[in-house]
Write an enzyme that holds these catalytic residues in place. Structure first.
Site, short mmCIF file in Angstrom:
data_model
loop_
_atom_site.label_atom_id
_atom_site.label_comp_id
_atom_site.label_asym_id
_atom_site.label_seq_id
_atom_site.Cartn_x
_atom_site.Cartn_y
_atom_site.Cartn_z
N HIS A 370 25.18 -13.07 -10.11
CA HIS A 370 24.69 -11.73 -10.48
C HIS A 370 25.18 -11.27 -11.83
O HIS A 370 24.52 -10.48 -12.50
CB HIS A 370 25.01 -10.73 -9.37
CG HIS A 370 24.09 -10.93 -8.22
ND1 HIS A 370 24.43 -11.69 -7.13
CD2 HIS A 370 22.80 -10.57 -8.05
CE1 HIS A 370 23.39 -11.75 -6.32
NE2 HIS A 370 22.39 -11.08 -6.85
N CYS A 683 10.23 -13.65 -7.50
CA CYS A 683 11.04 -12.82 -8.39
C CYS A 683 12.44 -13.40 -8.63
O CYS A 683 13.31 -12.71 -9.15
CB CYS A 683 11.15 -11.39 -7.85
SG CYS A 683 11.94 -11.31 -6.24
C1 PEP Z 1 16.62 -13.94 -5.11
O1 PEP Z 1 17.42 -14.20 -4.19
O2 PEP Z 1 15.88 -14.78 -5.63
C2 PEP Z 1 16.52 -12.56 -5.60
C3 PEP Z 1 15.57 -12.22 -6.46
O3 PEP Z 1 17.46 -11.67 -5.18
P1 PEP Z 1 18.93 -11.59 -5.79
O4 PEP Z 1 18.98 -12.51 -6.95
O5 PEP Z 1 19.17 -10.17 -6.14
O6 PEP Z 1 19.76 -12.07 -4.65
#
Ligand code: PEP
Ligand code: MG
Length: 756
Positions: A370, A683
């Site tokens: 993240h 996404c």
């Molecule tokens: C994913 O897991 O691909 C996603 C878009 O969510 P995050 O990256 O916030 O876990």
């Protein structure tokens, strides 16, 4: 070979004399002259000389007793040349009974050193940099004892302070000329967020420079060390026991290792030895740390290097304890700051002043962590997995982060800086060109139209909607607001944020994802149980369903913010249809309340789910009647598909989303949802990488949501692509036994003029 054992009080006596010299009110050159006399006397050496590094990696003889005094400030050696040059280049001591028979011996007639046979030299190191060489010589062939080498190294540390003070050599020359020997000028890493930046190093955990070096009373220093070790250990124990840190796997492992080192007898004994030699406790820790750094620069084994860099961090902490400094003090930023850290949480990155932060370098880190996602949102280039970086740089060092070639340049020369300034200017031009394309449709050469959205989560992201010409926000990560604050965001604060997002979006759709907390997304004010495997743990919708008040509160704020506009809500980490149905019914109940209170209903309500857990892919027929849309979260989906932690840097290159397995799996999902008439998008980070995006489009995906900086490059790829040709080729690859189809797809792009 005669060996003269050193008087045990020798090193202490020597240090005391050095302190007197340092404290004396004479010019620095005279201090050096006196130092060499004191050292030669104490060590029964016929020669003692000091060479200092000048600009251009030249070692200049600055002081000597025993060699021809005329040679002072005249004799020069290149770093690497002769034995003195070798000591500087390797950053390590040399102890030779017969120096002249060494292949690297370089005879300088002006010094008159031909009569001296034995030589011992040590590098003068300050904060990991070689500033010079201190050497003693004797006529007889003798090997110096280990104690003597250590004594000379300790003296070299005091000398380093004098040189580092900038009184002898212009500080700019000290900085520029003293290339960190044994440190590579560039180190490879892994790009975690695109871009290039030049700036000055700020260490996330600031290192302290010890200035009080020589002890008054040895027993006091031992006691100070005991006390500091005690508070270091208890602060580590506290950290380990704090549940919100404990649940994060990486932190936990790192702290466990730290705790192990903090009790390591070998390390502590070495520090005690240095105290016995006359140093203060903090200087003793630093003295052992210098050796450790030199070792670190030479070790090629990644695991060992990491452990040594743990020890380096720990030494910094111990020094801070000894100096009574605040552990969490925030360093001053430069106008162009590059933050260097071992690892960083997403919220820690957000603590830095965005107007000064240009780049980030991590010793660890992975592309789908993240912190990388937030850095992308902020347009900050990040290179991760740069081994040992924390120990190799000093605050204020100039450094280049090149996430395009995945390299970091330490103390770059002016030529390299020029090249990079040019590259940065070119990137700006390219960005300007993308901006010109912002109104062009994302249509392929064979007329297939794509929808490109951006991922967002902070207010700073909103201007990107206009800048990129994106269709809307395909993923709004609402948890970022929670991660930022120290208290729970109240209803009004949440409503205000969501309302501003909708205002900025206007007619463009926004998909709000409900709170996705857990795993590496830590919310400071939320008490959480300790978990063995947080990524597989109590997170996202699992928490939302078990603690529905939190979810209800958020849905209420979303409905209030909508104020008669369209609302799209998406639930994270749904593992089966029943979870979606349960979450949806919480939303329906909130909607009922909203209407009872006579608030304006949304003009349209669309509810969908993330597809991040493989199990859900086997329930699509059952899911389809319940959902308005599905967004594939490839970051989590891939980590669960391959059983490979998305945050573990040792696994980054192990599995590829462009593998036959992953692509076949994605093809199945895309086909089923499309046939079932459900809008499907992706996404995860893969959507923003042109080769991956190309493959996804080849599989039939028509809707992508990505980090804003990727919209330009992905649109350029799309406008140069013939999907028909790609699909025909791609479908022939899905049954191959290859580990990855990346090179085949890249070759396809090259052969067919697709811009990647
Ligand atoms: C994913 O897991 O691909 C996603 C878009 O969510 P995050 O990256 O916030 O876990
Ligand atoms: Mg996810």
């Amino acid at each position: 070979m005669p060996v003269t054992p050193l008087n045990p009080a020798g090193p202490r006596l020597l240090l005391r004399r050095m302190r007197e010299v340092m404290a004396s009110p004479q010019p620095p050159q005279q201090k050096l002259d006196q130092m060499v006399r004191v050292i030669a006397n104490n060590m029964v050496a016929e020669v003692c000389s000091i060479y200092l590094v000048r600009a251009g990696d030249i070692l200049e003889l600055f002081a000597t007793v025993g060699l021809n005094p005329e040679a002072v400030h005249k004799t020069n050696l290149r770093v690497g040349e002769g034995l003195i040059g070798e000591i500087a280049a390797r950053g390590a001591p040399l102890n030779l009974a017969d120096a002249q028979s060494h292949p690297n011996f370089a005879y300088r007639p002006e010094t008159g050193e031909d009569i001296y046979h034995s030589l011992m030299g040590v590098p003068v190191i300050r904060a990991g940099r070689v500033l010079g060489v201190l050497a003693v010589q004797n006529v007889t062939q003798r090997l110096y004892t280990e104690e003597e080498t250590e004594a000379l190294q300790t003296v070299a540390m005091v000398l380093a302070e004098l040189v580092g003070s900038g009184e002898l050599i212009d500080p700019s020359e000290v900085h520029e000329g003293t290339f960190a020997q044994g440190h590579p000028p560039k180190i490879d890493g892994v790009a975690l967020a695109e871009g290039i930046a030049i700036g000055q190093v700020v260490l996330h955990e600031p290192r302290v420079q010890v200035t009080h070096l020589i002890a008054e009373d040895e027993s006091v220093e031992h006691a100070r060390l005991d006390e500091a070790l005690g508070s270091l250990r208890s602060s580590l124990d506290n950290l380990l026991e704090t549940s919100d840190l404990g649940i994060e796997g990486d932190h936990f492992d790192v702290l466990e290792t730290y705790r192990m080192f903090a009790n390591d007898r070998g390390w502590i004994e070495k520090i005690r030895d240095a105290i016995r030699g006359g140093l203060t406790a903090e200087a003793a820790v630093q003295r052992v740390q210098v050796d450790n750094r030199v070792r670190m620069a030479k070790i090629s084994d990644a695991y060992l290097r990491e452990r040594l860099s743990d020890l380096d961090d720990l030494a910094n902490r111990l020094i801070r304890h000894l100096m009574g400094l605040d552990q969490g003090a925030v360093a001053e930023l430069y106008d162009q700051t590059i933050v260097v850290a071992r690892n960083l949480g997403p919220t820690e990155l957000l603590d830095y002043d965005r107007s000064k932060l240009r780049g980030l370098i991590l010793a660890e880190g992975t592309p789908s962590s993240h912190v990388a996602i937030i850095a992308k949102a902020l347009n900050i280039p990040v290179i991760g997995q740069v081994e040992g970086i924390v120990g190799l740089v000093d605050p204020g060092d100039q450094i280049i982060v090149d996430a395009m070639t995945e390299q970091v340049f330490l103390l770059p020369t002016q030529d390299v800086i020029d090249v990079y300034e040019e590259a940065i200017a070119l990137r700006e031009q390219r960005r300007a060109a993308y901006a010109q394309h912002r109104d062009l449709p994302a249509v392929t050469k064979d007329g297939v139209e794509l929808t490109l959205h951006i991922n967002a989560g902070l207010l700073v992201d909103l201007p990107y909607l206009d800048d990129t010409g994106a269709h809307g926000i395909g993923l709004f990560r609402t948890e970022f607001q929670f991660m930022l604050g120290s208290t729970f965001p109240r209803h009004d604060a949440q409503r205000e944020l969501y309302s501003r997002v909708l205002d900025a979006a206007g007619d463009r759709p926004v998909i709000f994802r409900t709170l996705d907390i857990g795993s590496d997304k830590v919310v400071p004010f939320l008490e959480r149980p300790k978990e063995e495997n947080p990524a597989l743990g109590w997170r996202a919708i699992r928490m939302g369903l078990d603690r529905p008040a939190l979810l209800r509160y958020q849905l209420r704020a979303l409905l209030a913010a909508t104020a008669g506009r369209e609302l799209r809500v998406m639930f994270p980490l749904v593992s089966d249809v029943s979870e979606f149905v349960a979450a949806r019914s919480i939303l329906d109940r909130e909607m009922g309340r909203h209407l009872r209170l006579k608030h304006a209903p949304p003009s349209r309500l669309l509810v969908g789910t993330m597809l991040e857990v493989p199990a859900l892919a086997w329930q699509l027929e059952a899911l389809i009647p319940h959902v308005d849309f599905v967004s594939i979260g490839s970051n989590d989906l891939m980590q669960y598909l391959f059983a490979a932690d998305r945050g573990n840097s040792m696994l980054t290159d192990r599995y590829d989303v462009l593998s036959p397995a992953a692509l076949s799996f994605l093809a199945m999902i895309i086909n089923k949802l499309t046939e079932g008439g459900v809008s499907v998008s992706l996404c995860g980070e893969a959507a923003g990488r042109p080769v991956e995006a190309m493959a996804l489009i080849g599989l039939g995906l028509r809707n992508l949501s990505m980090t804003p900086a990727s919209v330009g490059p992905v649109k350029e790829m799309i406008r140069s692509l013939d999907v028909g040709k790609l699909r025909a080729y791609l479908l022939t690859l899905l049954q191959l036994p290859d580990h990855s189809l990346r090179s085949k797809l890249t070759n396809f792009a090259r052969d067919h003029g697709v811009e990647l």
